[in-house]
Design a protein around this motif. Structure first.
Motif, PDB file in Angstrom:
ATOM      1  N   UNK A 298     -35.723  51.528  -8.557  1.00 16.12           N
ATOM      2  CA  UNK A 298     -35.555  50.586  -7.446  1.00 16.12           C
ATOM      3  C   UNK A 298     -36.726  50.711  -6.461  1.00 16.12           C
ATOM      4  N   UNK A 299     -37.026  49.602  -5.773  1.00 18.29           N
ATOM      5  CA  UNK A 299     -37.951  49.625  -4.650  1.00 18.29           C
ATOM      6  C   UNK A 299     -39.411  49.363  -4.954  1.00 18.29           C
ATOM      7  N   UNK A 300     -39.751  48.968  -6.191  1.00 21.72           N
ATOM      8  CA  UNK A 300     -41.151  48.672  -6.498  1.00 21.72           C
ATOM      9  C   UNK A 300     -41.606  47.437  -5.725  1.00 21.72           C
ATOM     10  N   UNK A 301     -42.818  47.478  -5.208  1.00 25.43           N
ATOM     11  CA  UNK A 301     -43.394  46.286  -4.592  1.00 25.43           C
ATOM     12  C   UNK A 301     -43.849  45.347  -5.707  1.00 25.43           C
ATOM     13  N   UNK A 302     -44.235  44.145  -5.330  1.00 23.01           N
ATOM     14  CA  UNK A 302     -44.742  43.174  -6.307  1.00 23.01           C
ATOM     15  C   UNK A 302     -45.923  43.757  -7.085  1.00 23.01           C
ATOM     16  N   UNK A 303     -46.888  44.336  -6.369  1.00 22.24           N
ATOM     17  CA  UNK A 303     -48.064  44.893  -7.034  1.00 22.24           C
ATOM     18  C   UNK A 303     -47.706  46.081  -7.924  1.00 22.24           C
ATOM     19  N   UNK A 304     -46.800  46.945  -7.459  1.00 22.13           N
ATOM     20  CA  UNK A 304     -46.387  48.093  -8.272  1.00 22.13           C
ATOM     21  C   UNK A 304     -45.662  47.623  -9.536  1.00 22.13           C
ATOM     22  N   UNK A 305     -44.831  46.594  -9.387  1.00 20.49           N
ATOM     23  CA  UNK A 305     -44.141  46.044 -10.564  1.00 20.49           C
ATOM     24  C   UNK A 305     -45.147  45.482 -11.546  1.00 20.49           C
TER      25      UNK A 305
END
Length: 183
Positions: free
Chosen positions: A156-163
């Protein structure tokens, strides 16, 4: 065979092939709005600390069909490229959507149902509806659904860029839908 009959058969096969191909495209739609159409005000954000959030923060229903073979999960991003004076605002980061899913009911994205939430620009893990400032025109809210080869186990909690970093090398296909909203 005479030339006319050959031409008729060839034309029929080409038309049927094009139709069959068009019917099997990975596709995202909403019963709430057509692609590139205006979204109702009820889908706009509702935040007491932002006077531009004048809606009810309802999330629209979405449906999809024909995901690619081998899909193990889906990810859904809703992004406004005109937001923040052109720097962009991400309204939803949702992933670990099961491969058996074919859509979201109205308000499921707002309520956090059927996905793992990532961190959007406002800092929460669920749908945050449009809040464009008055006079900035109708912004384009791009709904991008990505079919992935990853099992639904991302944290849970990934940012758009991290995803996007996690999905690199694991995307099978993507489809999109644009809703517009302005004040």
């Amino acid at each position: 065979m005479n030339k006319r009959l050959k031409w008729a058969l060839w034309s029929a096969m080409m038309f049927y092939g094009a139709q069959a191909s068009a019917n099997t495209l990975f596709n995202l739609q909403s019963p709430a709005f057509a692609d590139n159409a205006l979204m109702e005000k009820k889908f706009a954000g509702n935040a007491s600390n932002n006077p531009n959030c004048t809606g009810e923060n309802q999330s629209p229903a979405l449906v999809w069909s024909n995901p690619p073979t081998g899909t193990q999960s889906f990810a859904l991003i809703v992004h406004d490229p005109e937001g923040a004076s052109g720097l962009g605002v991400t309204h939803l980061v949702a992933y670990n959507i099961p491969p058996s899913a074919t859509g979201f009911a109205q308000n499921a994205l707002r309520d956090g149902k059927g996905f793992t939430g990532g961190k959007n620009t406002p800092g929460n893990l669920r749908w945050h509806g449009p809040c464009p400032p008055p006079g900035s025109g109708a912004h384009h809210y791009t709904f991008t659904l990505i079919a992935t080869s990853l099992p639904p186990t991302l944290p849970e909690g990934l940012t758009r860029d991290a995803l996007f970093g996690k999905l690199k090398g694991h995307t099978l296909a993507a489809t999109g839908l644009i809703g517009r909203f302005g004040q």
